[in-house]
Design an enzyme around this catalytic site. Structure first.
Site, PDB file in Angstrom:
ATOM      1  N   TRP A   1       0.807  -1.232   0.000  1.00  0.00           N
ATOM      2  CA  TRP A   1       0.000   0.000   0.000  1.00  0.00           C
ATOM      3  C   TRP A   1       0.833   1.272   0.000  1.00  0.00           C
ATOM      4  O   TRP A   1       1.822   1.360   0.730  1.00  0.00           O
ATOM      5  CB  TRP A   1      -0.870   0.005   1.270  1.00  0.00           C
TER       6      TRP A   1
ATOM      7  N   ASN B   1      -0.040   5.772   0.061  1.00  0.00           N
ATOM      8  CA  ASN B   1      -0.944   6.908  -0.179  1.00  0.00           C
ATOM      9  C   ASN B   1      -0.130   8.178  -0.393  1.00  0.00           C
ATOM     10  O   ASN B   1       0.676   8.194  -1.346  1.00  0.00           O
ATOM     11  CB  ASN B   1      -2.102   6.989   0.819  1.00  0.00           C
ATOM     12  N   ASP B   2      -0.279   9.201   0.386  1.00  0.00           N
ATOM     13  CA  ASP B   2       0.244  10.542   0.046  1.00  0.00           C
ATOM     14  C   ASP B   2       1.729  10.599  -0.346  1.00  0.00           C
ATOM     15  O   ASP B   2       2.559   9.937   0.280  1.00  0.00           O
ATOM     16  CB  ASP B   2       0.145  11.479   1.249  1.00  0.00           C
TER      17      ASP B   2
ATOM     18  N   GLN C   1       3.643   7.763   1.928  1.00  0.00           N
ATOM     19  CA  GLN C   1       2.978   7.009   2.987  1.00  0.00           C
ATOM     20  C   GLN C   1       2.918   5.557   2.536  1.00  0.00           C
ATOM     21  O   GLN C   1       2.436   5.265   1.432  1.00  0.00           O
ATOM     22  CB  GLN C   1       1.555   7.550   3.200  1.00  0.00           C
TER      23      GLN C   1
ATOM     24  N   TRP D   1      -4.386   0.326   4.070  1.00  0.00           N
ATOM     25  CA  TRP D   1      -3.804   1.323   4.968  1.00  0.00           C
ATOM     26  C   TRP D   1      -3.523   0.680   6.332  1.00  0.00           C
ATOM     27  O   TRP D   1      -4.337  -0.101   6.838  1.00  0.00           O
ATOM     28  CB  TRP D   1      -4.772   2.498   5.110  1.00  0.00           C
TER      29      TRP D   1
ATOM     30  N   ARG E   1      -1.924  17.891  11.596  1.00  0.00           N
ATOM     31  CA  ARG E   1      -0.890  17.078  10.932  1.00  0.00           C
ATOM     32  C   ARG E   1      -0.445  17.645   9.574  1.00  0.00           C
ATOM     33  O   ARG E   1      -0.951  18.624   9.092  1.00  0.00           O
ATOM     34  CB  ARG E   1      -1.402  15.660  10.728  1.00  0.00           C
ATOM     35  N   ASP E   2       0.505  16.920   8.997  1.00  0.00           N
ATOM     36  CA  ASP E   2       1.010  17.134   7.639  1.00  0.00           C
ATOM     37  C   ASP E   2       1.796  18.439   7.497  1.00  0.00           C
ATOM     38  O   ASP E   2       1.443  19.312   6.684  1.00  0.00           O
ATOM     39  CB  ASP E   2      -0.139  17.074   6.609  1.00  0.00           C
TER      40      ASP E   2
ATOM     41  N   GLU F   1      -6.359  18.608   5.610  1.00  0.00           N
ATOM     42  CA  GLU F   1      -5.165  17.760   5.553  1.00  0.00           C
ATOM     43  C   GLU F   1      -4.213  18.316   4.501  1.00  0.00           C
ATOM     44  O   GLU F   1      -4.638  19.001   3.550  1.00  0.00           O
ATOM     45  CB  GLU F   1      -5.538  16.331   5.146  1.00  0.00           C
TER      46      GLU F   1
END
Ligand code: FRU
Length: 440
Positions: free
Chosen positions: A14, A16-17, A33, A41, A152-153, A205
């Site tokens: 997996w 993601n970002d 990610q 996830w 976050r982020d 986000e």
């Protein structure tokens, strides 16, 4: 090691970002990610890939993983900055206060907390997860500033003598907000302000704020922005911005654009390329995993890099010159093409006209580019199948990039982009007149 061309894909399992996107010592680094153990996830790590040209990528494995009590349940998204020759990676550190008994990769009852952390690498290749991490912003417990769970982020940049950080956050999980911090040394941070906007959804986000030419652009990903009752209610949006450094005062207009009108793109992040262009990378969400020989089962990939420009209050996402150059081999006819490999179609459509790429139908209706993936999204319920750009002029230029699981349509040289994940494209094209290119 696994290699990718054009689109960076999960090296297995997996992703993601995009995270920590940077050109560091002449090499592009793109972290992401990553859950290395299953195509879903879970406890987040940062996977790492490098490239010399934003086209050919080499995966280097996991760079950042949980080692501290504050990041034991996840290395969430963040960004990279070069500081005195070192590579600084800022990320959100997640610690669960309660975990699901039958899936320790998820917090129970949303019971977790988040702080902001930094890991420093001296060369961009080695990451000492035990010795070189530090927490730079502890869990924010003052509601007037941020939220202990969902802040976050960190996106970090330098301007003049100051370092700036923008974080995604929320007011009580009800309305999204951006929170700013400032630092004189990139390590000690102080709160510098915040901004709320109705289009930030319930939680903001992956915020990003940068200058292109004289203009500022703000990009963010808003949870629960789209209220249609369909999947993917979270969406990435952008605005021309006014920003005052020093005071960190942000102003955004009411109206926003979608970063991409296909509904699949999420969590974009930008940085400068070797020539100083502002380039965007983003995650293309995939509702189901696919399998390939070189990496087994995988889920998640990045869009093509897009050059961000701003003119007359509009934000453009254009084809990157390296992508353009890659597709330099013109073909005479569709029949010469191998549809298992990436290709590019350039054409123009007028009202009522359309083409069909292996079951993916693109038409112009009421001046809007309309893409219907019903035939190449079989068995997947609850997703939007028909997507549209806003209205354009009467003759519309399309620059379309196709590979087996992704179609990206750049409309009028990046005025809008519409991209879709697809499954089971057929090996036929109809209704197409224009020019065809393949790469490599
Ligand atoms: C966006 C996001 C980020 C978070 C990360 C966790 O897709 O939810 O806000 O840091 O993914 O994987």
């Amino acid at each position: 090691m696994i290699r990718d061309t054009l689109h960076l894909k999960a090296p297995g399992n997996w992703i993601n970002d995009p995270n920590g996107f940077i050109c560091y010592r002449g090499i592009y680094h793109l972290f992401y990610q990553h859950f290395p153990y299953a195509p879903q996830w879970g406890t987040m790590h940062w996977g790492h890939a490098v490239s010399e040209d934003l086209v050919h990528w080499e995966h280097l494995g996991v760079a950042v993983f949980p080692t501290k009590s504050y990041d034991r349940n996840g290395i969430f998204s963040g960004s990279a900055l070069e500081v005195d020759g070192d590579l600084y990676l800022y990320y959100s550190a997640v610690r669960y206060l309660e975990e699901e008994e039958e899936d320790i990769h998820h917090a129970k009852n949303g019971h977790f907390e988040t702080s902001q952390a930094l890991i420093i690498s001296g060369d961009g290749c080695h990451f000492d997860n035990f010795g070189q991490k530090r927490q730079v912003i502890p869990v924010i417990r003052d509601r007037k500033v941020g939220d202990a769970v969902n802040t976050r982020d960190p996106k970090v940049w330098k301007s003049g003598d100051w370092y700036y950080m923008v974080l995604g956050s929320t007011w009580k999980g009800e309305s999204g907000k951006a929170v700013f911090f400032k630092s004189g040394d990139a390590i000690h941070w102080e709160y510098a302000g915040q901004y709320q906007h109705p289009a930030f959804g319930t939680i903001l986000e992956c915020p990003d704020l940068f200058q292109v030419g004289a203009d500022y652009v703000f990009i963010g990903s808003s949870i629960h922005l789209m209220g249609e009752g369909l999947k993917y209610s979270d969406a990435s949006i952008c605005f021309p911005a006014e920003f005052q450094e020093g005071s960190c005062r942000l102003e955004l207009p009411d109206k926003y654009q979608m970063v991409d009108y296909g509904g699949d793109l999420y969590a974009p992040q930008t940085n400068l390329d070797k020539e100083g262009r502002r380039v965007l990378a983003a995650w293309m969400r995939m509702p189901k995993a696919v399998e390939s020989e070189d990496r087994g089962i995988w889920n998640g990939m990045m869009c093509l890099p897009r050059v961000v420009e701003s003119a007359g209050g509009h934000i453009y996402f254009r084809v990157h010159p390296e992508t353009d150059q890659f597709f330099s081999r013109g073909l005479e006819a569709c029949s010469q093409m191998d549809m298992r490999k990436p290709f590019r179609l350039k054409t123009a459509l007028e009202e009522g006209e359309g083409l069909d790429i292996g079951g993916y139908r693109i038409t112009v209706k009421e001046g809007r580019v309309t893409a219907d993936r019903s035939e190449v999204f079989a068995g997947l319920d609850g997703y939007r199948l028909v997507n549209r750009t806003p209205a354009l002029g009467s003759r519309i230029q399309l620059d379309i990039f196709v590979e087996p699981n992704l179609i990206e349509i750049f409309v009028n040289d990046g005025e809008y982009v519409l991209s879709n994940v697809v499954y089971g494209l057929k090996h036929e094209i109809s209704g197409f007149t224009g020019r065809i290119f393949t790469g490599g």
